[in-house]
Structures are given as structure tokens and as C-alpha cells.
Design a protein around this motif. Structure first.
Motif, PDB file in Angstrom:
ATOM      1  N   GLY A 168      -4.763  10.696  46.177  1.00 45.78           N
ATOM      2  CA  GLY A 168      -5.055  12.216  45.819  1.00 45.78           C
ATOM      3  C   GLY A 168      -5.679  12.777  46.919  1.00 45.78           C
ATOM      4  N   THR A 169      -6.491  12.614  47.541  1.00 43.59           N
ATOM      5  CA  THR A 169      -7.350  13.105  48.533  1.00 43.59           C
ATOM      6  C   THR A 169      -6.306  13.413  49.622  1.00 43.59           C
ATOM      7  N   ALA A 207      -3.101  13.046  49.856  1.00 44.85           N
ATOM      8  CA  ALA A 207      -1.835  13.604  49.499  1.00 44.85           C
ATOM      9  C   ALA A 207      -2.243  15.252  49.628  1.00 44.85           C
ATOM     10  N   ARG A 208      -3.358  15.591  49.120  1.00 46.42           N
ATOM     11  CA  ARG A 208      -3.667  17.093  49.172  1.00 46.42           C
ATOM     12  C   ARG A 208      -4.076  17.572  50.565  1.00 46.42           C
ATOM     13  N   GLU A 209      -4.488  16.781  51.342  1.00 48.71           N
ATOM     14  CA  GLU A 209      -4.736  17.237  52.879  1.00 48.71           C
ATOM     15  C   GLU A 209      -3.426  17.445  53.649  1.00 48.71           C
ATOM     16  N   ALA A 251      -0.051  17.357  52.563  1.00 49.77           N
ATOM     17  CA  ALA A 251       1.137  17.656  52.007  1.00 49.77           C
ATOM     18  C   ALA A 251       2.120  18.471  52.692  1.00 49.77           C
ATOM     19  N   ASN A 252       1.376  19.405  53.421  1.00 53.75           N
ATOM     20  CA  ASN A 252       2.315  20.161  54.282  1.00 53.75           C
ATOM     21  C   ASN A 252       2.311  20.021  55.728  1.00 53.75           C
ATOM     22  N   THR A 253       1.771  18.936  56.166  1.00 53.95           N
ATOM     23  CA  THR A 253       1.738  18.649  57.602  1.00 53.95           C
ATOM     24  C   THR A 253       2.272  17.328  57.985  1.00 53.95           C
ATOM     25  N   ARG A 279       3.484  12.489  52.871  1.00 54.43           N
ATOM     26  CA  ARG A 279       3.565  13.010  51.634  1.00 54.43           C
ATOM     27  C   ARG A 279       4.519  12.307  50.846  1.00 54.43           C
ATOM     28  N   ALA A 334       3.193   9.076  49.299  1.00 48.65           N
ATOM     29  CA  ALA A 334       2.271   9.539  48.230  1.00 48.65           C
ATOM     30  C   ALA A 334       3.183   9.712  47.029  1.00 48.65           C
ATOM     31  N   ASP A 335       4.362  10.631  47.174  1.00 52.66           N
ATOM     32  CA  ASP A 335       5.213  10.849  46.200  1.00 52.66           C
ATOM     33  C   ASP A 335       6.000   9.776  45.538  1.00 52.66           C
ATOM     34  N   PHE A 354       3.004   8.228  43.163  1.00 51.20           N
ATOM     35  CA  PHE A 354       2.689   8.922  42.018  1.00 51.20           C
ATOM     36  C   PHE A 354       3.737   8.766  41.130  1.00 51.20           C
TER      37      PHE A 354
END
Lengths: 203, 203
Positions: free
Chosen positions: A104-105, A107-109, A111-113, A118, A121-122, A125
DNA sequence: GTCTATACCAAGATAGAC
DNA sequence: GTCTATCTTGGTATAGAC
């Protein structure tokens, strides 16, 4: 002594749970794993990103297994969900509130880079949601409802970790688990009631 | 042209939403804000941490205000909650899935490493929970129930952002919002039923 | 497969003129 | 309050002996 690669993965897992992806240096990893830089790049030639991808995928698989254990212990998905949250709360308290889940950590860091991370992690989940969804279907929900509800449970789990770590108190994880349990129970009750009505109508 | 300090805060907010705390450099901040390093350290003498603390506190206050707007529009807390999730989903889609909220990302990154930032995030989350809790109390819940339910809603909100950004699809935020809405509605119904029974018993 | 040394770069922060 | 130059540290990654 565990194999070098395993020690690297385990050390990275724990460091990510504490400091996230960008907050963890490869120096910290090699120190904690007791492995030299050369070994790290031997096992993960593309460096930090490749290491992170392995951690996400392998940790994701082991948590999936863990949830399946909880689910196998009962035919009541609400109970399994509640027990899983309670276990996570316990883990938080016993680990000085480092994250229960490195995914989770990270992925959030990223996700856009980092699109590869990403994606990894997808997939993790999604595997969790699919697993819980299957159990909800088995208990009587339609596929669409089951998947949506499973996603909500995973979201609430990840979100409760943020709150618990921020306030350094894991009770919010337990309360959220209780709420998820009543939500699951209520949806199953509704589904059964609808089924009953249809039976009464001779369907 | 906005004042320099405001431009720095706004730029940092957006960069944190995209890359988090450790993933954002002060160089990126000064470039995006069109401000030199000297100005940044003029307004935030303790550097990056002080800047982050200001972003968390100020963004937290503005989201609190936003939620109060949604809550003021109706006496039905479930409806306000649902609308808030829907708005967040919209924001995600319109922003290439950068995070809706810089606070959750940063909180998860630094919870174990920057106690001051952790504390700032804690105060923000608590303010949101207290606000929603008040509305739930006004609608009939007891204080303890109201606070716990409000925390679950905030957790589910933050968690749904993780899933949505990871899969680059905001529907999970909407579905989670619907589930939170039914959870709130169910708990309010229960509370009212209990109150009715007590009235029936002459209490 | 392991180890050490090191190249190279970007980070946060500071200094001091203006 | 602003700007530029610069200091120091630590980051990822590579090289090449063993």
C-alpha cells in the motif's frame, strides 16, 4: 542462514514498511541483509525498481495465502474478514506501528511515476479482491456485488493502516474490521432475503 | 500573481500528490512555484519538513471546510458521505489519478520517521473524524459509535484512493462510497429502532 | 556469487550580494 | 525578500579482482 536473495527480500520488505520506496536506500538494504552491493545487483540487475517489484509480488502472494487460511477456517466470510483485521491490528502493535503491508505504501508513492511497480501492485490488489470475492459469491452474493464489496473491504483495510500508524493506535483497525463485518453480514442477509422472496413467488 | 508563499504551498501540494514526500525534491518545488531557493528558506527556515507540515495543516483545513459544505447541504449524513466520495472520484479522473489528498501519502511515508509530520497528519485526520462524528451524532448515534463510524469512513476514503490510483480507475471510490452510505444508513436505522423500542417500553 | 572501491549525480541546505 | 553560487552528504549504479 537464509539464502542471500531471501535475506535481501526480507530486509527490503521491512524497510519499505517503515520508510516506503523513496525513503529506503539500497545501502540500508544491503546493511540490513548483510549482503554486499554486488550480490544485490547480481539478483536484481535492474536495481531498486526490480527489487521492489519482487517484494511487491512475493509479499502479495504470501498475504493472499494468509487470507485464504482465515477464510478456510470458516464458511462465514464476515467472520473471516473480522479476524483478518484483528490479526493486522495485533501485528501493528507488536511492530512499533511500521506498516503491516509494504504494498500500500509503495503503491501510493509510485502510482504516477513507476508504471511497472504500479502494475505489480495492481495485480496483487486484484488477486486479493478476487479471492475475497469468490468467498462472498460462495456465500450467496452475485458476482458484481461480491467484487465491489471485496474491493471496499480491501480499501478499508489499507486505509485503516494509515490512520492507525498516524495515531499510533491500532483500535481503528479493529473498529473498521467490525464495520466491515457488519457490512458483509448485511449484504449477505439482503441477498438471502431476496432469494427467499423469489422462492416464495415460485421462482 | 499569487504571493510567493502561496505558490510554494500550492506547488508542493500538487507535487506531493504525485510523488509523495521523499519523492519530491525542493528543486521541483522551486521550479514549479517559480521561486528561488532563498525564498523557500525565507518562508520555511527549517526546510522541507517545515514546508511539508504547512502543506498538511493547510490542506487538511481546506478539506475539512469542503466536507462541511457537503454536510451543510443535507441533514442526511449518508447522502453527504456518498456525495463526497463521488466528488473525489471525479477529481481523480480529471487529474490523471494523482492523489486527491497529499496527506494520506505523506502520512504513510513518514509515520515512523518524522514524528512532527506524523503529529500534524494525526491532527488533520482527527479533525475530519470529529466533524463527521458530530453530524452522525446529530442524526442519532451515540458519541462512541459516531466516532468509530466516522473513522471507518475516513479509512475507507483514503484506502479507496490507493486502489483507484493503482488501477487507474476511480469506480472503486464510487462503490466504496455507496457501501459507506449504506453502512451509515444501517447504523442510523438501528439507532432509531433501539430508540423506538425504548419509547414503546415507556422509557 | 561475493566483495571493495569508486564514479557520477542529485539531494537538502547555506552564504552572502543585491 | 530575492537571487545565484556553492558546500556537503548521500543516493544509485558500475567495475573488476577474487
Amino acid at each position: 542462514m537464509a539464502a542471500t536473495r531471501d535475506r535481501i527480500i526480507a530486509a527490503t520488505n521491512e524497510l519499505f514498511r517503515r520508510g516506503g520506496y523513496n525513503g529506503t536506500s539500497l545501502r540500508q538494504v544491503t546493511d540490513a541483509a548483510g549482503a554486499p552491493t554486488g550480490s544485490l545487483y547480481h539478483f536484481f540487475p535492474r536495481g531498486k525498481a526490480e527489487l521492489a517489484e519482487a517484494v511487491i509480488t512475493e509479499t502479495g502472494a504470501s498475504y493472499l495465502e494468509l487470507f485464504e487460511l482465515f477464510a478456510a477456517a470458516t464458511s462465514d466470510p464476515g467472520a473471516a474478514v473480522g479476524a483478518f483485521f484483528d490479526g493486522a491490528a495485533e501485528t501493528l502493535e507488536q511492530s512499533d506501528y511500521i506498516d503491516v503491508c509494504p504494498i500500500g505504501t509503495v503503491a501510493r508513492e509510485v502510482a504516477n511515476t513507476h508504471d511497472r511497480l504500479r502494475g505489480a501492485a495492481d495485480r496483487v490488489f486484484s488477486s486479493w479482491i478476487e479471492s475475497l470475492g469468490k468467498h462472498l459469491e460462495a456465500a450467496g452474493l452475485a458476482t458484481t456485488e461480491a467484487t465491489a464489496l471485496a474491493a471496499t473491504v480491501v480499501a478499508a483495510l489499507e486505509g485503516s493502516f494509515v490512520l492507525a500508524r498516524t495515531r499510533r493506535n491500532a483500535d481503528v483497525v479493529r473498529h473498521t474490521g467490525n464495520h466491515m463485518r457488519s457490512l458483509v453480514d448485511a449484504q449477505l442477509r439482503d441477498a438471502h432475503n431476496r432469494a427467499q422472496v423469489n422462492v416464495g413467488r415460485g421462482r
